[in-house]
Each structure stands twice: as structure tokens, then as C-alpha cells.
Design a protein around this motif. Structure first.
Motif, short mmCIF file in Angstrom:
data_model
loop_
_atom_site.label_atom_id
_atom_site.label_comp_id
_atom_site.label_asym_id
_atom_site.label_seq_id
_atom_site.Cartn_x
_atom_site.Cartn_y
_atom_site.Cartn_z
N PRO A 281 0.85 -1.19 0.00
CA PRO A 281 0.00 0.00 0.00
C PRO A 281 0.89 1.24 0.00
O PRO A 281 1.79 1.37 0.83
N THR A 282 0.65 2.14 -0.94
CA THR A 282 1.57 3.24 -1.21
C THR A 282 0.87 4.59 -1.08
O THR A 282 -0.27 4.76 -1.53
N ILE A 283 1.58 5.51 -0.47
CA ILE A 283 1.04 6.85 -0.28
C ILE A 283 2.07 7.86 -0.78
O ILE A 283 3.28 7.67 -0.61
N TRP A 284 1.60 8.91 -1.46
CA TRP A 284 2.54 9.87 -2.02
C TRP A 284 1.85 11.20 -2.31
O TRP A 284 0.63 11.30 -2.34
N TYR B 36 -1.62 14.14 8.32
CA TYR B 36 -2.28 12.85 8.31
C TYR B 36 -1.34 11.78 8.84
O TYR B 36 -0.10 11.95 8.82
N GLN B 37 -1.93 10.68 9.25
CA GLN B 37 -1.18 9.48 9.57
C GLN B 37 -1.79 8.31 8.81
O GLN B 37 -3.01 8.17 8.76
N LEU B 38 -0.93 7.49 8.22
CA LEU B 38 -1.35 6.21 7.65
C LEU B 38 -0.82 5.13 8.58
O LEU B 38 0.39 4.90 8.67
N ARG B 39 -1.73 4.49 9.30
CA ARG B 39 -1.35 3.41 10.21
C ARG B 39 -1.45 2.09 9.46
O ARG B 39 -2.49 1.78 8.87
N CYS B 40 -0.39 1.33 9.50
CA CYS B 40 -0.26 0.11 8.70
C CYS B 40 -0.11 -1.07 9.66
O CYS B 40 1.00 -1.35 10.16
N GLU B 41 -1.18 -1.74 9.92
CA GLU B 41 -1.20 -2.80 10.92
C GLU B 41 -0.22 -3.92 10.56
O GLU B 41 -0.29 -4.51 9.49
N ASN B 42 0.72 -4.17 11.47
CA ASN B 42 1.65 -5.30 11.35
C ASN B 42 2.48 -5.27 10.07
O ASN B 42 2.83 -6.33 9.53
N ALA B 43 2.84 -4.09 9.60
CA ALA B 43 3.68 -4.01 8.40
C ALA B 43 5.07 -4.55 8.69
O ALA B 43 5.62 -4.36 9.78
N ASP B 44 5.65 -5.23 7.69
CA ASP B 44 7.01 -5.74 7.84
C ASP B 44 8.03 -4.61 7.81
O ASP B 44 9.04 -4.66 8.50
N ALA B 45 7.78 -3.60 6.98
CA ALA B 45 8.72 -2.49 6.85
C ALA B 45 8.01 -1.31 6.21
O ALA B 45 6.97 -1.47 5.55
N LEU B 46 8.58 -0.12 6.39
CA LEU B 46 8.12 1.07 5.70
C LEU B 46 9.25 1.56 4.79
O LEU B 46 10.40 1.69 5.23
N LEU B 47 8.93 1.81 3.55
CA LEU B 47 9.91 2.19 2.54
C LEU B 47 9.62 3.61 2.05
O LEU B 47 8.48 3.93 1.71
N PHE B 48 10.66 4.45 1.97
CA PHE B 48 10.49 5.85 1.62
C PHE B 48 11.37 6.23 0.44
O PHE B 48 12.52 5.78 0.33
N THR B 49 10.83 7.10 -0.40
CA THR B 49 11.60 7.65 -1.51
C THR B 49 10.96 8.99 -1.91
O THR B 49 10.14 9.53 -1.17
N ALA C 164 5.74 3.45 1.12
CA ALA C 164 4.91 2.24 1.06
C ALA C 164 5.18 1.38 2.28
O ALA C 164 6.31 1.31 2.77
N ALA C 165 4.12 0.76 2.74
CA ALA C 165 4.28 -0.31 3.74
C ALA C 165 4.48 -1.61 2.97
O ALA C 165 3.89 -1.82 1.92
N HIS C 166 5.33 -2.48 3.49
CA HIS C 166 5.66 -3.72 2.80
C HIS C 166 5.20 -4.92 3.63
O HIS C 166 5.52 -5.03 4.82
N TYR C 167 4.43 -5.79 2.98
CA TYR C 167 3.97 -7.03 3.59
C TYR C 167 4.31 -8.18 2.64
O TYR C 167 4.17 -8.04 1.42
N ARG C 168 4.70 -9.30 3.19
CA ARG C 168 4.96 -10.47 2.37
C ARG C 168 4.22 -11.67 2.97
O ARG C 168 4.32 -11.92 4.18
N PHE C 169 3.49 -12.41 2.12
CA PHE C 169 2.73 -13.57 2.59
C PHE C 169 2.95 -14.76 1.67
O PHE C 169 3.12 -14.60 0.45
#
Length: 926
Positions: A200-203, A237-250, A295-300
Motif C-alpha cells: 500500500p503506497t502513499i505519495w 495525516y497518519q497512515l497506520r499500517c497494521e503489522n507491516a514488515d517495513a516502511l519504505l520511503f523515496t 509504502a508499507a511492505h507485507y509479504r505472505f
């Protein structure tokens, strides 16, 4: 008033800004005119899909199943990765116009499932292959096909074999206008365990690189799994990302090195997150966790048949601060404080900056009420649509209506295109080529587009067109008349409508001529709202009317070259329906006198006459202008039907049909004998008026009586004023009884226009009898082509030589209803022609409505006709209730064609279902 209706009322009264956030993020920004700065106007190749992940856009953003604020400054969308593709799936893929064998075409599978007018609840489904996405195969296979072959689609590849794909359902629910709950649930439909990454990506839309406003917003990591955002206009604003593995910024900045071999200004660019995930190189993203894209990063690893969900919450955090959304974040020349500039360079932010831009975080669990809110919003959406639907609708018709409206609401998009700035270029960018000042849209420098518009399709047609928009507003008025009125009002505003009166067509050429249907739409929206509320919006109607006076004058002055009330206009949205490109100029000075253009003007005259009569009920000044349009209509009717006996009318007595006529400089008039809906369009110019209303308008009545006394030739041709009809009505129509019957005989003939699914755009007669015309030594041919056209006119994406199109069908149905208002139940026609079955005109209108509706209903074999061209795209085990609302439909079997996810004018089916349900004449699913 139910909860959703209350939200609409709050939004309209500006008590709560429920429309602040919505599905306004386009599905495609690349390949648009706005982003094209080429010397030759080659928009498709100037900014391509390949470049889109690396190149910052100038005029908008795009994303997958995304949302944004109403000016698209702050965006949220989804990216996924199946661990097989070379790139993230962060936008929908499709072919450009030159690549496709039938023009541009999205090559993805997705469905719009639900949406409410306030966007308090939105749901869609995206289908993502588990194997490598076949980008190159789709390009190469389509490029090798001719126009006589069907398009090669995603489901024709092996990408979906054995159901090896993820069905990803994406849902949004608003707790308040600036508190948005977000959920994505992926189901593994395949036979084996498969990997899926969620991003999920925010920009922020890049507004700072063009030299016009250098202020730069900022994203940064808060406590773990929180992305904090600060924007000088939108607030925090805040984007809360439940149990995200990592947050990536650029940064949302172009990768200059990848695109053009030029050193980047920052190591962190638009495609850094893509490279970090697909190449497992985390040094590609900013280690200090700041930027303008994150972006928050999740892997399943998802077992077969199982599903996983992730939950997020996007919330405004500074609502308690007085005017916080308008307070500047900093006063530095760059729009950033010195500490913010350090953040962009990769340095740690200073504590003072943190405290000022990002307040203390709320310690409450943001997901404790998540499921409760989602359940409440879904229940409220159900109640809202139950209120809209007539009580006697079955579940099948309700589902079709709701999905049609959902798609229409999903394709509301922010459209940004300031033509003057686009022509001049930006201070921080190279100047556009000089050819631009004489090229596309150079005569529309006044046009200032910066608002949410209803698009025909958010991928294939991510721009508005005025006549498409008019049709969209009819079903939109069922659920949100305020928005529908706002759309019509927008296109006649001085920063849209040309000073000469012309309405803008569409971005590829705002100067093209669209049919003048905005007046019809305004009157119908007025009537729909009046029926809903008991009171019509007179101020809206009056405002539109005044601006349409300018549009009407433009038509009279520009498109009636000889002042004879026979009109030209070019392709008029019907693209290739004629023998040749009807917009092209003839070298010898010949010009085309068009049945459709003249019919549209007859209809336009009656629309404005009827609006003027309505306005005259409270202000008798409008009686004079109502008479003016009655006079215009009589002149058009006389010319079209050759009242003077000159032999230059558009009616052909031998064939008992209306044709376009080619008028040569030598005075020759050549009828172009193509049996198309162009010849049926005189039926559209019809109006019935109750005599009691005329009695209440003495000025208007006296002028009508003058025509009855002194011009009985005109009155007898176009109307039956001397004979009251059913309910004491009077009829005004281009076609009198005999000619109307002749047209209906052809229109209702299965061997000509009548298909099982509506009225064809070209008669089936031309299947065995092609029309041929030699022009300057070149033979032009028109055949009946029930599906995608084989002609290359208009880039190959023109398909008016046989398929069923909703807008004209809808207008023909309305016309039959109007005629019935006058003629009543005693007047019957054979329907279908040759069947021996006779129907009233109202019954014939109901029959056409039900034929259109049954495109989505199961027949006795359990088939749904719209699927006949795309059955491989649907999984019968899981997709039995899913619908697409195509651009047009096969004239023989009803298969959906063109833009497969089109929910523009095809959403008119929602109004047909509404109407048939109210009248008790609805088709029912079997």
C-alpha cells in the motif's frame, strides 16, 4: 433520511466534506494529451507505460484501485508483487492506440463492486496472476493481428491457467470525511501455495519540480508502522499500517539516469521502491525514512484456497488546530525548513521540526473499531441502494443496477489541464516546441480544468467528453443529483465553454464537435430531482439555459454554412458511421449536410424551448425566447423535410429514410444511402406539451396561434396542434405520422436495425448489400460490422458500423415514450416488423428497454449475453454475479466490446432498470 442520504446532504450543504476524498486517482496518466510535450503531438509515445514508473507526472497521478483528495495532491493506491514479475504491479497495463489492432485497450481483469455517492463505502476486485505477467506477449500478439481478428486478451494467455491468480478485494470505509479505513483481502485461487507482496503506497503529487510552487510536502516514519504526512494545504495525516514488515520511503521525482542517462538530483526517485522490492536492494530507499512517496511492505505465503488481509487507516491528525490545513509548514524559499531539507538529503530530522510538523501520536488502538465501522458502512450502503431501487426489482436486476452505479462513481476522476500553462511550459522545464502554438488545443487557451469530472472510463478514456458527460449525469442523478448538476454546470462555465459559445469536446481536440445534448441532460436531471424531492432546482436550470444560448448560437453561426437550417458538424461522436471521415474537409469545397447534425439541432431547439417554457411559469420574459426556439425548430423541420419542394431535403422518398447529403460546389446533391442510426435520429426531436401549460403562457400561446394562422404549412408538417392528443397534449416533432411509421418499420425490423439486444448502429441490410461510393478514384465501402470495426478511420478505435450503443438507444426509447404521450394506446406499430405482433409505442419502448437490460440477465441456457466476447475472463465458480459495462455490444449476439470496464453512458442501464421497475415492465432473471 437514511445515513448515506444524510452524508450527501451534509456534503452538499458543506457541513461535512464527504467528497474531500474519493476514487479520484486515475487508472492511467501516461499516454494522455496533458503529459505530451512532443513536437508532433504523439501522446502515446511521449510518455509510455515503461516510463510511467520512473517519470514524475506533471498534470496528475495514476495508481491501482487508488484514492486521493479532490485535487489529487495526496494519493493512496496499491502495488502488488508475485515474486515473478520484473516490476511491481502498481498500475494497470494496456496497449496504446497504435499497438492495439482495435485501438487502445486495457489488458487487466478488475471489477467495480460497490460505491456510495459520499464514497463512505467503496469496493473493487483486482485479479493478479501468480505467474509472470505477459506484458510482451500481449503487445506482440496484438500487433501481429489484423483488424479482422479479435483482440488478444490476458485470458487468452496461460497466465490464468488452473486459476493460478490472486483475487484481491480492496475496500474503503470512511469513519468521517478525513478518517478512512482501508482493507485488502487476497485469495489464492490456484492449486498451490503462492507468494504475494502487498505494498500500500502513499505519495504527494509532484507540484514542486516545475518552478511554479516550490513548497514541498513531507512523509516520514512515526512510531513503527505509521507513516506521517504534512502538507501545507491539507494539513497532517497518519497512515497506520497494521503489522507491516517495513516502511519504505523515496521521492516522487523522475529517475533521470534511467530515463535519459542524466545524473539524478537525489538517489531516491520514483521507482526506488520498485527496485528495492523486486531486486531486494534496500539501499535504494531512504534509510532515514523520509520522502514524498512511501509504502508499507507485507509479504505472505498463501496456501491454496486461503486468504489473507491487511488493514490500514488514513486519518487527519490536526483537526483540532484552528485553520491548521491552511497554515504554512515553513517559510523557507524551498517550502521546507532547514531540518526538512536535511531530511530530503538523507540526514536525520531535528526535534523541533518533528514537534512542529508531526504532533504527538494518538495512543489508542486505531483498529479496535475497524470491523464495526466496515460493517456499519456496508449496511448503510445496502439501505441506501434499497431505497433507490423500486420495490418490485428482483435480486438480479438490483445487482446490475448497483454495479452500474458503482462503476460510474468509481470513475469520478480529478482532471487537471490548464491549457495556457501547458502551451507555455513551466519555468523549471525546457520550453515546449514552437509547433505547439499552432497545434492541438492552441485555440483553447482559456480552458482551466482543475476538478473532479465523470470520465467515460478511468483507463481507456481518462478524460471527460461533453456528450459522454451529459449521458453520465442521468444515472448519476438517481443517486447524487447535486453532483450531476455540478458536472453540467462545469462544462458551461466561462473557464470551460469557449468565448465563441462552443462546448469543449475532449482533450485530444477540444474543438471537435460533440452532439449538443447538454440541454437535454439538464432538463432530464431537473426532472429527476423534482420527482425525488418534489421541487426542481430552477436556479440550476436558468443558469444552464443562459449559457446554452451561446452554444446554440455557435451552432447556428458555425455549422449551418449556407443558412438553410441544414447542419454539418463532422463525426459528432459517431466516428466511422459514415462513408468517410465526416470531419475532414473536401478539397473541391464540397460539404456534408448531415441528418444527425440537423436532428441534434432540432432536438436542441425543443430542449431549449421546453426549458424556456418551464422558466416562463415564474418569469414571463422567457415566453419570448420559448417562441424563438419554436421558430428555429420549424425552420429546421421545413428544411430537413424539403417543405419548399427544392429537392434538397434529407428525406429520401424512394427509400423512405433520412440520409446525409453531399453538396458539391456545382450544386449537385448526392444522398449517401447508408442505412444507419443517422437516419433514425429525426425521431429524437420530439416534445409533448400539455395545453393547460400553454394556456398559462399567453405570450407564447399568441405566437403559436400566429403560426397556426399564417404558416399552416409548417405547423401541419411538424405537429398536430389542431388535434389534442391523450391527456390534452400537443405534439412537436420532426417526423409526422407517415414518416415516423416508415422509420419505425425499419428500426423494429430484425433484418435491419432491431437486434435481440437493442438497436444496431448500422442496418443489417448492409451485410449483403454493402454501400459503395467512389471518391477521387478511391472506392469507399460501408458494410454491416456487428462487432469491432475493420476500418482504420479514427485510429482504428471506431466502431459505429453495426454494434449496439447505449446512448442512442436510450434516446430512441425516450422518443417512443414521448410519441406515446401524444398518440396514446390506440396507435400501434408492428414489433418486431413482420411478426404480426402489434404494440403501443409505450410497449415498444419497454420492449427495447428490456432487450438492453437482458444483456446482463441469464437466458434460458443460463448465459449472460455480455460475456460472449469475454467468457474466458470470468471464473464461473466465483464470478457468477460480477458484471462489466462495456463501451458497446455486438449487434448479433450481444457480446460486450470496446472498453470492457466502461461504466460511462452504459450506466444508463441503471436508469432503464429504475424506470422499468417503476412501471412494472422489467425483465426478470431466469
Amino acid at each position: 433520511m437514511n445515513a448515506e442520504q444524510a452524508r450527501i446532504e451534509q456534503n452538499n450543504s458543506r457541513k461535512q466534506r464527504w467528497h474531500l476524498w474519493g476514487p479520484y486517482l486515475s487508472d492511467r496518466q501516461w499516454g494522455t494529451v496533458r503529459e505530451d510535450y512532443s513536437a508532433n503531438g504523439d501522446a502515446w509515445n511521449y510518455l509510455t507505460h515503461e516510463q510511467s514508473r520512473s517519470r514524475a507526472y506533471r498534470w496528475g497521478e495514476d495508481g491501482l484501485a487508488g484514492i486521493s483528495d479532490y485535487k489529487q495532491r495526496f494519493c493512496f493506491a496499491w502495488a502488488f508483487w508475485n515474486a515473478q514479475d520484473p516490476i511491481l504491479k502498481d498500475r494497470l497495463f494496456g496497449l496504446t492506440g497504435p499497438q492495439g489492432n482495435h485501438g487502445e485497450d486495457v489488458k487487466e481483469l478488475y471489477w467495480y463492486l460497490d460505491n456510495t455517492p459520499s464514497h463512505s463505502y467503496m469496493r473493487m476486485l483486482y485479479r493478479y496472476p501468480q505467474t509472470r505477467f505477459p506484458y510482451q506477449e500481449l503487445v506482440s500478439r496484438n500487433s501481429s493481428r489484423s483488424r479482422t481478428e479479435p483482440e488478444f486478451e490476458l485470458w487468452h494467455t496461460s497466465a490464468l491457467a488452473e486459476h493460478r491468480y490472486f483475487d484481491i478485494e480492496i475496500t474503503y470505509a470512511k469513519e468521517s470525511p478525513e478518517d478512512i479505513l482501508i482493507c485488502a483481502t487476497a485469495t489464492n485461487r490456484g492449486p498451490e501455495q503462492a507468494i504475494l507482496h502487498f505494498l500500500p503506497t502513499i505519495w504527494f503529487r509532484n507540484t514542486w519540480s516545475w518552478g511554479r510552487d516550490v513548497r514541498k510536502p513531507i512523509l516520514r516514519e512515526g512510531t513503527p508502522a505509521i507513516i506521517e504526512a504534512s502538507h501545507d494545504k491539507l494539513g497532517r495525516y497518519q497512515l497506520r499500517c497494521e503489522n507491516a514488515d517495513a516502511l519504505l520511503f523515496t521521492e516522487n521525482e523522475s529517475n533521470l539516469e534511467r530515463l535519459w542517462g542524466v545524473p539524478n538530483r537525489s538517489p531516491f526517485v520514483k521507482d526506488s521502491i520498485n527496485d528495492a522490492v523486486t531486486q531486494n536492494k534496500r539501499d535504494f530507499v531512504n534509510p532515514t525514512k523520509v520522502g514524498t512517496k512511501a509504502a508499507a511492505h507485507y509479504r505472505f505465503e498463501i496456501p491454496p484456497g486461503e486468504r489473507v488481509s491487511i488493514r490500514l487507516r488514513l486519518t487527519r491528525t490536526d483537526l483540532g488546530s484552528a485553520r491548521a490545513s491552511h497554515a504554512p509548514v515553513s517559510a523557507s524559499p524551498t517550502g521546507l525548513s532547514s531540518s526538512s531539507e536535511q531530511e530530503v538529503r538523507g540526514e536525520a530530522p531535528k526535534t523541533a521540526r518533528e514537534a512542529r510538523a508531526f504532533p504527538r501520536q494518538d495512543s489508542r488502538d486505531p483498529f479496535s473499531d475497524f470491523d464495526e465501522i466496515f460493517s456499519a458502512r456496508k449496511a448503510e450502503a445496502d439501505k441506501f441502494y434499497d431505497t433507490i431501487a423500486p420495490v418490485n426489482l428482483g435480486s438480479g436486476n438490483k445487482a446490475i443496477q448497483r454495479q452500474a452505479l458503482a462503476g460510474l462513481l468509481w470513475t469520478k476522476q480529478f482532471y487537471y489541464y490548464i491549457v495556457e500553462e501547458w502551451l507555455r511550459g513551466d519555468p523549471a522545464s525546457p520550453s515546449p516546441p514552437a509547433s505547439r502554438w499552432n497545434g492541438r488545443n492552441a485555440r483553447w487557451r482559456h480552458l482551466y480544468n482543475e476538478r473532479v469530472m465523470s470520465m467515460p472510463d478511468s483507463w481507456e478514456f481518462p478524460w471527460y467528453a461533453s456528450w459522454d458527460l451529459a449521458f453520465h449525469c442521468i444515472p448519476l442523478a438517481l443517486v447524487d443529483p447535486h453532483f450531476a448538476k455540478g458536472q453540467l454546470d462545469t462544462v458551461v462555465r466561462e473557464w470551460y465553454q469557449h468565448p465563441n459559445g462552443q462546448l469543449p469536446a475532449y482533450e485530444w481536440n477540444f474543438g471537435d464537435v460533440n452532439p449538443p445534448v447538454v440541454g437535454w441532460a439538464a432538463w432530464r436531471v431537473f426532472q429527476i430531482e423534482r420527482k425525488q424531492t418534489g421541487q426542481g432546482d430552477r436556479a440550476f436550470l436558468e443558469t444552464i439555459f443562459h449559457k446554452l444560448l451561446l452554444a446554440f448560437t455557435w451552432w447556428v453561426n458555425r455549422k449551418d454554412s449556407e443558412g438553410k437550417n441544414i447542419f454539418e458538424g463532422g463525426f459528432l461522436g459517431l466516428d466511422n458511421i459514415g462513408v468517410f471521415d465526416r470531419s475532414a474537409a473536401f478539397p473541391d469545397g464540397s460539404h456534408l449536410e448531415q441528418s444527425d447534425s440537423t436532428s441534434w439541432m432540432g432536438m436542441f431547439s425543443l430542449n431549449l424551448m421546453r426549458i424556456a417554457i418551464e422558466l416562463a411559469r415564474e418569469d414571463h420574459v422567457y415566453e419570448n425566447i420559448a417562441t424563438k426556439f419554436f421558430e428555429h425548430f420549424l425552420g429546421i423541420a421545413a428544411a430537413m423535410n424539403d417543405l419548399g419542394g427544392s429537392g434538397i431535403g434529407l428525406w429520401n422518398e424512394e427509400d423512405e429514410f433520412y440520409y446525409d447529403v453531399l453538396h458539391t460546389p456545382g450544386g449537385r446533391y448526392l444522398p449517401l444511402k447508408v442505412r444507419s442510426i443517422v437516419g433514425l435520429m429525426p425521431l429524437l426531436a420530439v416534445e409533448t406539451i400539455q395545453w393547460q401549460l400553454i394556456d398559462a403562457l399567453p405570450g407564447f400561446k399568441s405566437r403559436l396561434e400566429w403560426y397556426l394562422a399564417y404558416r399552416p404549412d409548417l405547423a401541419s408538417l411538424v405537429s398536430r396542434w389542431q388535434e389534442p392528443g391523450m391527456h390534452e397534449t400537443r405534439l412537436v416533432a420532426l417526423t409526422r405520422g407517415h414518416r415516423m411509421k416508415c422509420l419505425l418499420r425499419r428500426m423494429l425490423d430484425p433484418e435491419e436495425f432491431l437486434s435481440d439486444y437493442g438497436i444496431r448502429s448500422v442496418s443489417k441490410y448492409h451485410r449483403d448489400h454493402p454501400y459503395r461510393l467512389t471518391v477521387q478514384g478511391e472506392e469507399k465501402i460501408v458494410n454491416y460490422e456487428p462487432a469491432a470495426s475493420q476500418t482504420g478511420i479514427f485510429g482504428g478505435n471506431s466502431n459505429w458500423r453495426g454494434p449496439v450503443w447505449f446512448p442512442i438507444n436510450y434516446l430512441l426509447i425516450e422518443s417512443l415514450q414521448q410519441f406515446h404521450h401524444y398518440y396514446g394506446d390506440e396507435f400501434k406499430v408492428e414489433c418486431p416488423t413482420g411478426s404480426g405482433t402489434y404494440m403501443t409505442l409505450k410497449e415498444a419502448a419497454n420492449e427495447l428497454s428490456n432487450r438492453l437490460i437482458k444483456l446482463w440477465l441469464r437466458n434460458e441456457k443460463g448465459e449472460r449475453p455480455f460475456l460472449r466476447a469475454s467468457a474466458g475472463a470470468f471464473n464461473p465458480e466465483t464470478d457468477s454475479e460480477l458484471c462489466w459495462f462495456h463501451e458497446y455490444f455486438n449487434g448479433d449476439d450481444g457480446g460486450g466490446l470496446g472498453a470492457s470496464h466502461q461504466t460511462g453512458w452504459t450506466a444508463l442501464v441503471a436508469k432503464l432498470i429504475q424506470q422499468q421497475g417503476e412501471f412494472g415492465t422489467i425483465s426478470h432473471r431466469r
